[in-house]
Design an enzyme around this catalytic site. Structure first.
Site, PDB file in Angstrom:
ATOM      1  N   PRO A 293       3.597  13.040 -27.705  1.00  0.00           N
ATOM      2  CA  PRO A 293       2.531  13.257 -26.412  1.00  0.00           C
ATOM      3  C   PRO A 293       4.395  14.055 -25.458  1.00  0.00           C
ATOM      4  O   PRO A 293       5.322  14.290 -25.842  1.00  0.00           O
ATOM      5  CB  PRO A 293       3.225  12.394 -26.114  1.00  0.00           C
ATOM      6  CG  PRO A 293       3.347  11.810 -26.733  1.00  0.00           C
ATOM      7  CD  PRO A 293       3.042  11.977 -28.268  1.00  0.00           C
ATOM      8  N   ASN A 294       3.561  14.658 -25.021  1.00  0.00           N
ATOM      9  CA  ASN A 294       4.477  15.727 -24.098  1.00  0.00           C
ATOM     10  C   ASN A 294       5.617  17.354 -24.361  1.00  0.00           C
ATOM     11  O   ASN A 294       6.512  17.890 -22.987  1.00  0.00           O
ATOM     12  CB  ASN A 294       5.150  14.566 -22.600  1.00  0.00           C
ATOM     13  CG  ASN A 294       4.266  13.841 -21.865  1.00  0.00           C
ATOM     14  OD1 ASN A 294       3.309  15.007 -21.165  1.00  0.00           O
ATOM     15  ND2 ASN A 294       4.286  12.478 -21.781  1.00  0.00           N
TER      16      ASN A 294
ATOM     17  N   ARG B 217      10.190  20.653 -18.279  1.00  0.00           N
ATOM     18  CA  ARG B 217      10.339  18.851 -18.432  1.00  0.00           C
ATOM     19  C   ARG B 217      12.019  18.417 -18.575  1.00  0.00           C
ATOM     20  O   ARG B 217      11.919  18.477 -19.335  1.00  0.00           O
ATOM     21  CB  ARG B 217       9.288  18.501 -19.954  1.00  0.00           C
ATOM     22  CG  ARG B 217       9.242  17.219 -19.536  1.00  0.00           C
ATOM     23  CD  ARG B 217       8.782  16.307 -20.548  1.00  0.00           C
ATOM     24  NE  ARG B 217       8.356  14.389 -20.439  1.00  0.00           N
ATOM     25  CZ  ARG B 217       8.911  13.899 -21.276  1.00  0.00           C
ATOM     26  NH1 ARG B 217       8.788  14.431 -22.658  1.00  0.00           N
ATOM     27  NH2 ARG B 217       9.032  12.637 -21.124  1.00  0.00           N
TER      28      ARG B 217
ATOM     29  N   TYR C 274      15.922  16.823 -22.328  1.00  0.00           N
ATOM     30  CA  TYR C 274      15.194  17.502 -23.147  1.00  0.00           C
ATOM     31  C   TYR C 274      16.004  19.236 -23.525  1.00  0.00           C
ATOM     32  O   TYR C 274      15.514  19.690 -24.955  1.00  0.00           O
ATOM     33  CB  TYR C 274      13.682  17.464 -22.991  1.00  0.00           C
ATOM     34  CG  TYR C 274      12.901  16.011 -22.889  1.00  0.00           C
ATOM     35  CD1 TYR C 274      13.603  15.309 -24.132  1.00  0.00           C
ATOM     36  CD2 TYR C 274      13.419  15.697 -21.525  1.00  0.00           C
ATOM     37  CE1 TYR C 274      12.767  14.187 -23.651  1.00  0.00           C
ATOM     38  CE2 TYR C 274      12.191  14.212 -21.533  1.00  0.00           C
ATOM     39  CZ  TYR C 274      12.525  13.794 -22.416  1.00  0.00           C
ATOM     40  OH  TYR C 274      12.082  12.020 -22.618  1.00  0.00           O
TER      41      TYR C 274
ATOM     42  N   ASN D 273       8.349  13.744 -34.119  1.00  0.00           N
ATOM     43  CA  ASN D 273       9.002  13.371 -33.612  1.00  0.00           C
ATOM     44  C   ASN D 273       7.521  13.178 -32.658  1.00  0.00           C
ATOM     45  O   ASN D 273       6.946  13.759 -31.540  1.00  0.00           O
ATOM     46  CB  ASN D 273       9.684  14.461 -32.020  1.00  0.00           C
ATOM     47  CG  ASN D 273      10.063  14.318 -30.749  1.00  0.00           C
ATOM     48  OD1 ASN D 273       9.822  13.088 -30.415  1.00  0.00           O
ATOM     49  ND2 ASN D 273      11.278  14.556 -30.337  1.00  0.00           N
TER      50      ASN D 273
ATOM     51  N   ALA E  56       6.740   9.452 -26.551  1.00  0.00           N
ATOM     52  CA  ALA E  56       6.684   8.305 -26.270  1.00  0.00           C
ATOM     53  C   ALA E  56       5.894   7.090 -27.619  1.00  0.00           C
ATOM     54  O   ALA E  56       6.486   5.855 -27.601  1.00  0.00           O
ATOM     55  CB  ALA E  56       6.304   7.908 -24.769  1.00  0.00           C
TER      56      ALA E  56
ATOM     57  N   GLU F 144      12.168  10.770 -38.414  1.00  0.00           N
ATOM     58  CA  GLU F 144      12.457  10.873 -36.928  1.00  0.00           C
ATOM     59  C   GLU F 144      13.092  11.752 -36.735  1.00  0.00           C
ATOM     60  O   GLU F 144      14.017  10.884 -36.551  1.00  0.00           O
ATOM     61  CB  GLU F 144      11.881   9.017 -36.724  1.00  0.00           C
ATOM     62  CG  GLU F 144      12.052   9.103 -34.967  1.00  0.00           C
ATOM     63  CD  GLU F 144      11.565   7.528 -35.373  1.00  0.00           C
ATOM     64  OE1 GLU F 144      12.258   6.910 -33.768  1.00  0.00           O
ATOM     65  OE2 GLU F 144      11.989   6.871 -36.080  1.00  0.00           O
TER      66      GLU F 144
ATOM     67  N   HIS G  46      14.750  12.936 -32.516  1.00  0.00           N
ATOM     68  CA  HIS G  46      14.529  13.003 -31.492  1.00  0.00           C
ATOM     69  C   HIS G  46      15.580  13.788 -30.356  1.00  0.00           C
ATOM     70  O   HIS G  46      16.007  13.863 -31.116  1.00  0.00           O
ATOM     71  CB  HIS G  46      14.562  11.213 -30.500  1.00  0.00           C
ATOM     72  CG  HIS G  46      13.770  10.226 -30.809  1.00  0.00           C
ATOM     73  ND1 HIS G  46      12.098  10.257 -30.407  1.00  0.00           N
ATOM     74  CD2 HIS G  46      13.803   9.062 -32.199  1.00  0.00           C
ATOM     75  CE1 HIS G  46      11.869   9.651 -31.063  1.00  0.00           C
ATOM     76  NE2 HIS G  46      12.515   8.850 -32.216  1.00  0.00           N
TER      77      HIS G  46
ATOM     78  N   ARG H 163      19.347   5.578 -23.228  1.00  0.00           N
ATOM     79  CA  ARG H 163      18.336   6.013 -22.448  1.00  0.00           C
ATOM     80  C   ARG H 163      17.880   4.399 -21.911  1.00  0.00           C
ATOM     81  O   ARG H 163      18.268   3.396 -23.049  1.00  0.00           O
ATOM     82  CB  ARG H 163      17.240   7.280 -23.091  1.00  0.00           C
ATOM     83  CG  ARG H 163      17.744   8.555 -22.854  1.00  0.00           C
ATOM     84  CD  ARG H 163      16.780   9.101 -23.084  1.00  0.00           C
ATOM     85  NE  ARG H 163      15.859   9.513 -22.127  1.00  0.00           N
ATOM     86  CZ  ARG H 163      14.347  10.189 -22.789  1.00  0.00           C
ATOM     87  NH1 ARG H 163      14.010  10.228 -23.029  1.00  0.00           N
ATOM     88  NH2 ARG H 163      14.090   9.986 -20.650  1.00  0.00           N
TER      89      ARG H 163
END
Length: 151
Positions: free
Chosen positions: A12-13, A20, A25, A76, A79, A100, A102, A109
């Site tokens: 998502p996103n 964004r 990012y 990725n 969230a 995985e 990111h 964070r």
């Protein structure tokens, strides 16, 4: 040389990359990340397929459909990394080697981002290198698959 089929899942996103929160990012778009990975196909002897969805069920269905079709997954989950037991269970069920990734260093964070449901069922995790996290993940995954083939 063995040719591997790799599925790259963007959660998502991630369709908003480049717009964004570029301070977190970066300014690289999702299309640019996909082009970066596609540019490695010939060199690594892989075929890369890409799916982005903001919907958990679509990501799960795509993982299920990968069974018998792809030899590796790069994910990725955005969230969903921190919330989705269902995505974790899908990855565990298909038993396809998964990396995985990111863009940001999730451990620098907010505390809620420090836990990954995916990490325990992945062969590894790469975070904090922006778009290069995907590239590094692809190289690590291909290296892992070659080692599996060579016993």
């Amino acid at each position: 040389m063995q040719q591997y089929s790799i599925l790259v899942l963007h959660g998502p996103n991630l369709n908003l990359l480049g717009k964004r929160e570029p301070n977190i990012y970066g300014s690289v778009t999702l299309d640019e990340i996909n082009l970066l990975l596609a540019g490695e196909e010939e060199k690594l002897g892989v075929v890369v397929s890409f799916v982005q969805s903001n919907h958990e069920g679509i990501l799960i269905d795509t993982i299920h459909q990968a069974w018998g079709k792809h030899q590796g997954i790069i994910i990725n989950a955005g969230a969903y990394t921190h919330t989705s037991i269902a995505i974790r269970d899908a990855l565990s069920a298909v038993k396809i080697p998964t990396v995985e990734v990111h863009l940001s260093n999730i451990y620098q964070r907010e505390a809620f981002r420090h836990h990954s449901y995916i990490a325990p069922v992945a062969i590894g995790q790469i975070s904090g290198f922006g778009a290069q996290s995907y590239r590094l993940g692809l190289y690590a995954l291909v290296d892992h698959l070659k080692k599996l083939d060579n016993g």
